[in-house]
Design an enzyme around this catalytic site. Structure first.
Site, short mmCIF file in Angstrom:
data_model
loop_
_atom_site.label_atom_id
_atom_site.label_comp_id
_atom_site.label_asym_id
_atom_site.label_seq_id
_atom_site.Cartn_x
_atom_site.Cartn_y
_atom_site.Cartn_z
N ILE A 146 15.41 4.22 -32.74
CA ILE A 146 15.92 4.72 -34.05
C ILE A 146 15.01 4.14 -35.20
O ILE A 146 14.76 2.67 -35.29
CB ILE A 146 17.44 4.30 -34.35
CG1 ILE A 146 18.18 4.90 -33.50
CG2 ILE A 146 17.57 4.49 -35.75
CD1 ILE A 146 19.64 4.59 -33.54
N CYS A 147 14.30 4.84 -36.09
CA CYS A 147 13.55 4.62 -37.38
C CYS A 147 12.29 3.69 -36.68
O CYS A 147 11.52 4.26 -35.76
CB CYS A 147 14.36 3.91 -38.35
SG CYS A 147 13.22 3.73 -39.65
N GLN A 148 12.00 2.44 -37.04
CA GLN A 148 11.18 1.51 -36.52
C GLN A 148 11.32 1.39 -35.00
O GLN A 148 10.26 1.35 -34.18
CB GLN A 148 11.11 0.10 -37.06
CG GLN A 148 10.14 -0.69 -36.77
CD GLN A 148 10.44 -2.09 -37.26
OE1 GLN A 148 11.45 -2.43 -37.63
NE2 GLN A 148 9.52 -2.92 -37.57
N GLY A 150 12.08 3.63 -33.01
CA GLY A 150 11.58 4.83 -32.49
C GLY A 150 10.04 4.62 -32.20
O GLY A 150 9.45 4.93 -31.29
#
Lengths: 355, 317
Positions: A146-148, A150
């Protein structure tokens, strides 16, 4: 002749209603029962330094044999995925038969000042993957970043492709130099070496200020004027409070990791320029042949859709699917509409690829 | 309702009602306390939330109260205008009124977003001028502090650093002034955008008007932030502020007190981290070797175990 924009009667009605909402919300918040987060039952199966790895309990028959490991960002806390029972992204996944594991990175302090990308990828993340494999008895895992998180997951998968069966990236920036990425534009000329050398770990509050600077009025004037109406019932007030708790719960960032992440991704746009390195090991997204599901928010102001969409074609996967959700960065996980779409879509996608 | 049965918030609502009724009918308005005063007199208390959440709620209510009072004061001003002269109020005066109303609040938020508030804390609701004064005072104080250091405790390296001190201070101040100018232009552009929008979409309510203002502000702000000039000034300000903090840290090194220096402390943290990394790598190697050993043992067992097939088939396998 001009006419008044508002009549005194109009204003009287509007303000009377606002005052009523103000006092109602005050009373509601005063009498609110204890506000807790992370209600889904879970067990800690591994700890390392400040990190904790959780396995969520489920009484539902598994629809998918391969376990799913969620790798959250280092900024903010992962309980956003499990704020309350009703709107829990995690619960929706476990209820659909997905075995879910989650990494809680903890709160870095001065002793963690020199943790770098190698420690996070080759150390913590790799150890968690091995633990999940061992705990589930499966030779491979599904990884969801998720986000960073990812970015970390993509990096990990390209370095340890044999460990990963399917990869999901959610609201993940890939191209950090899209023209609409305000955060990236603001950070380009910031001297990150000076920042880390001066501050050591980067205070979480500083990151919160940076995020607030992306939409200063919407996140202050508008938010607080809407607050009385949003807190009129106990349920609404509890939701508001949980979200506020999460927003303000921002861990400091380990200095060296912050330096490396900003330099390699924000400054050098590493995925696009194929320049990412972890402890001198080159990272090539072309090593990734796994099926990929890339989920992003159409109205995401932190990671604009174009930044996420750029993943298409960068890997060697021949099973790439993009899923656009009509919401913002956090709305992808917590908005009522998204809740009905996102977790079921992920669950279906994983189950279809569990052979 | 009898007064002694009323809660403080009931009383506050009643006061407000009386105030607005008087305002609406053009009568002299009775004194009324604002919501911030109410919150100060009746702070949030809860037996159920933990200290951290209680504090968060208090902070949130304080912020919400600031904006609520801003909203109600503006409404009162508009009601006064509407009552005094129905013909004089138009969109342009409304836009100017909003500009004045939100100037200070927006400036305060603008300054906070430059991380200035971690260093400086001007009293009250500071406008940009007060932020500038606070910044000047801070820089002056640091220069005085640097100048007053006895030569005996300042190393030659630090003396050289001190020469750059004034330079960074000036850069910081120049960037702040330039950002102030950016902010002025954002506000001007907000008013221009709003005027244009209101001509096509007159507000349905005061809250709607504030939402329209917010949209226009964000648009103007975003346009400005995406210019290379703004990004350079933003970076110049932050980088020079960091340089100053770094110098301040080096000036206040506890050389004379016999405590461990920052440099030595960082060195030991670095060493500790290096060891931690070594241990982790070794543990991973051991785990890999153990896995390999188990595999080899399994293979070996398979090779040495007598064949369970019926006799006569063994030689064919």
């Amino acid at each position: 002749m001009t006419r008044p924009v508002f009549t005194a009667q109009q204003l009287f009605t509007e303000i009377s209603q606002f005052n009523q909402q103000l006092t109602d919300s005050y009373r509601t918040l005063q009498s609110l029962p204890e506000c807790t987060v992370g209600p889904s039952p879970k067990d800690c199966i591994h700890t390392e330094d400040k990190l904790q790895l959780y396995k969520y309990r489920s009484e539902v028959k598994q629809s998918c044999q391969t376990p799913l490991l969620i790798c959250y960002a280092l900024v903010n806390r992962p309980y956003m995925l499990d704020l309350d029972k009703q709107g829990s992204f995690i619960t929706r996944l476990t209820d659909s038969g997905i075995p879910v594991y989650l990494i809680d990175w903890g709160y870095p302090d001065a002793a963690d000042r020199y943790l770098d990308m190698d420690d996070y990828i080759n150390g913590y993340l790799h150890n968690c993957v091995e633990q999940v494999k061992h705990h589930s008895g499966q030779p491979k895992i599904n990884l969801l970043g998720i986000c960073q998180g990812g970015c970390l997951s993509l990096t990990y998968t390209s370095l340890f492709p044999d460990n990963i069966k399917n990869l999901i990236t959610m609201v993940t920036p890939i191209d950090f130099h899209t023209p609409d990425n305000m955060l990236s534009h603001l950070i380009q000329q910031i001297n990150v070496d000076l920042m880390v050398d001066t501050l050591g770990n980067i205070p979480g509050q500083m990151l919160n200020d940076a995020y607030a600077a992306l939409m200063p009025m919407r996140l202050s004037l508008q938010k607080y004027l809407n607050m009385p109406a949003q807190c009129s019932t106990e349920q609404q007030a509890a939701n508001f409070l949980r979200m506020e708790k999460w927003i303000n719960d921002s861990p400091d960032q380990a200095g060296e990791m912050f330096r490396e992440f900003v330099t390699q991704f924000f400054h050098n746009n590493g995925f696009i320029n194929n320049s990412v390195q972890v402890s001198n090991q080159p990272v090539s997204l072309k090593q990734i042949r796994q099926p990929i599901l890339n989920v992003f928010g159409r109205y995401d102001h932190l990671v604009p859709p174009a930044a996420s969409k750029a993943l298409n074609g960068l890997t060697a996967s021949d099973d790439y699917q993009a899923l656009e959700i009509k919401s913002g960065h956090i709305g992808v996980f917590v908005s009522q509409k998204s809740q009905q779409t996102v977790a079921p879509a992920i669950s279906q996608w994983l189950t279809a690829r569990d052979q | 309702m009898s007064q002694h049965n009323q809660t403080p918030s009931d009383l506050w609502l009643e006061q407000q009602q009386a105030f607005w009724q008087a305002l609406q009918s053009g009568q002299p308005t009775p004194p009324v306390s604002d919501w911030q005063t109410f919150i100060q007199q009746n702070p949030y208390r809860s037996a159920t939330q933990n200290d951290e959440l209680s504090q968060l709620l208090r902070d949130n209510q304080q912020l919400a109260a600031e904006f609520a009072d801003l909203y109600r004061h503006f409404a009162a001003a508009q009601a006064n205008t509407a009552h005094a002269n129905n013909d004089s109020e138009n969109l342009q005066t409304l836009v100017s009124g909003l500009h004045t109303l939100l100037d200070e609040k927006a400036a305060s938020l603008f300054a906070r977003n430059w991380q200035l508030s971690s260093l400086l804390n001007p009293k009250g609701q500071p406008n940009l001028q007060q932020w500038q004064q606070a910044l000047d005072a801070f820089l002056q104080q640091l220069i005085r502090q640097a100048d007053s250091l006895p030569d005996s405790i300042v190393s030659p390296g630090h003396k050289e650093q001190l020469h750059t001190f004034r330079e960074h201070g000036q850069n910081c101040r120049d960037a702040f002034s330039a950002l102030n100018e950016d902010y002025r232009q954002i506000l001007e552009q907000t008013s221009a955008n709003l005027t244009q929008q209101l001509e096509q979409h007159p507000p349905e309510s005061l809250k709607h008007l504030l939402d329209q203002w917010t949209d226009c502000y964000e648009k103007a702000y975003s346009q400005r932030v995406f210019t290379p000039e703004y990004q350079s000034r933003h970076a110049a300000f932050n980088n020079s502020l960091l340089e100053i903090i770094k110098l301040q840290q080096s000036i206040s090194q506890p050389f004379a007190t016999g405590l461990v220096s920052q440099q030595a402390y960082q060195q030991s943290l670095k060493q500790q981290h290096k060891l931690r990394k070594q241990v982790r790598t070794q543990q991973q190697t051991i785990a890999r070797l153990e896995q390999r050993l188990t595999q080899l043992e399994t293979q070996l067992t398979g090779m040495t175990e007598p064949d369970k097939h019926p006799s006569g088939t063994e030689s064919r396998s």
